[in-house]
Design a protein around this motif. Sequence first.
Motif, PDB file in Angstrom:
ATOM      1  N   VAL A 175       0.844  -1.204   0.000  1.00 47.46           N
ATOM      2  CA  VAL A 175       0.000   0.000   0.000  1.00 47.46           C
ATOM      3  C   VAL A 175       0.876   1.249   0.000  1.00 47.46           C
ATOM      4  O   VAL A 175       0.620   2.194  -0.760  1.00 47.46           O
ATOM      5  N   ARG A 176       1.924   1.280   0.818  1.00 40.17           N
ATOM      6  CA  ARG A 176       2.845   2.439   0.834  1.00 40.17           C
ATOM      7  C   ARG A 176       3.449   2.657  -0.552  1.00 40.17           C
ATOM      8  O   ARG A 176       3.544   3.788  -1.033  1.00 40.17           O
ATOM      9  N   ASN A 177       3.858   1.579  -1.198  1.00 45.64           N
ATOM     10  CA  ASN A 177       4.461   1.704  -2.525  1.00 45.64           C
ATOM     11  C   ASN A 177       3.443   2.154  -3.567  1.00 45.64           C
ATOM     12  O   ASN A 177       3.776   2.926  -4.468  1.00 45.64           O
ATOM     13  N   LEU A 178       2.216   1.678  -3.456  1.00 43.35           N
ATOM     14  CA  LEU A 178       1.181   2.094  -4.412  1.00 43.35           C
ATOM     15  C   LEU A 178       0.782   3.555  -4.218  1.00 43.35           C
ATOM     16  O   LEU A 178       0.246   4.170  -5.132  1.00 43.35           O
ATOM     17  N   ARG A 179       1.052   4.113  -3.061  1.00 44.88           N
ATOM     18  CA  ARG A 179       0.836   5.555  -2.866  1.00 44.88           C
ATOM     19  C   ARG A 179       1.895   6.357  -3.629  1.00 44.88           C
ATOM     20  O   ARG A 179       1.678   7.504  -3.982  1.00 44.88           O
ATOM     21  N   ARG A 180       3.053   5.743  -3.878  1.00 43.68           N
ATOM     22  CA  ARG A 180       4.161   6.408  -4.571  1.00 43.68           C
ATOM     23  C   ARG A 180       4.146   6.164  -6.077  1.00 43.68           C
ATOM     24  O   ARG A 180       4.550   7.016  -6.844  1.00 43.68           O
TER      25      ARG A 180
ATOM     26  N   ALA B 186      -7.650   8.597  -2.400  1.00 41.28           N
ATOM     27  CA  ALA B 186      -6.381   9.019  -3.003  1.00 41.28           C
ATOM     28  C   ALA B 186      -5.593   7.804  -3.503  1.00 41.28           C
ATOM     29  O   ALA B 186      -5.019   7.832  -4.597  1.00 41.28           O
ATOM     30  N   LEU B 187      -5.569   6.741  -2.716  1.00 41.34           N
ATOM     31  CA  LEU B 187      -4.899   5.514  -3.139  1.00 41.34           C
ATOM     32  C   LEU B 187      -5.583   4.922  -4.365  1.00 41.34           C
ATOM     33  O   LEU B 187      -4.925   4.522  -5.321  1.00 41.34           O
ATOM     34  N   ARG B 188      -6.902   4.888  -4.345  1.00 41.35           N
ATOM     35  CA  ARG B 188      -7.675   4.365  -5.474  1.00 41.35           C
ATOM     36  C   ARG B 188      -7.382   5.159  -6.743  1.00 41.35           C
ATOM     37  O   ARG B 188      -7.141   4.594  -7.810  1.00 41.35           O
ATOM     38  N   ALA B 189      -7.346   6.474  -6.636  1.00 40.74           N
ATOM     39  CA  ALA B 189      -7.065   7.322  -7.802  1.00 40.74           C
ATOM     40  C   ALA B 189      -5.654   7.063  -8.329  1.00 40.74           C
ATOM     41  O   ALA B 189      -5.447   6.948  -9.546  1.00 40.74           O
ATOM     42  N   LYS B 190      -4.682   6.950  -7.431  1.00 44.81           N
ATOM     43  CA  LYS B 190      -3.296   6.693  -7.842  1.00 44.81           C
ATOM     44  C   LYS B 190      -3.172   5.313  -8.481  1.00 44.81           C
ATOM     45  O   LYS B 190      -2.508   5.149  -9.503  1.00 44.81           O
TER      46      LYS B 190
END
Length: 125
Positions: free
Chosen positions: A17-22, A47-51
């Motif tokens: 999850v941390r990496n998918l935020r980046r 925000a995570l879903r959009a990224k």
Amino acid sequence: MYLDAGKPMPGGIEETVRNLRRFSPTVYFNVPKGYESLLPYLRDDSALRAKFFHRLHAMFFSGAALSPFIWNSLDELAVQETGFRVPMLTGLGVPKLRRSSCRYGLTPAAPAMSGFPYPANDAKV
């Protein structure tokens, strides 16, 4: 290509999850349990879903069947975020011989399918 050391379990999925935020993937690979572990984060964090869906062209799974619930939930989130389904890819094969011996064509895939044999190949069940 980016590989992380996350694991599809509580206490392990958080690194993913941390990496998918980046990073916004173009193709995302995971095992079905990984998608299951990721699903609550994608549902609850806009925000995570959009990224995650921003540049995503396809999702790939292997190692086990993807449940219809997880498959349909990912479809719903993709449509909610982008207006489109993201193709879900999988295959059945022998990794030491080649990546996959079965695959989907251009038709939409469905849960519990492994695809069809490549041309000039047979599959025996």
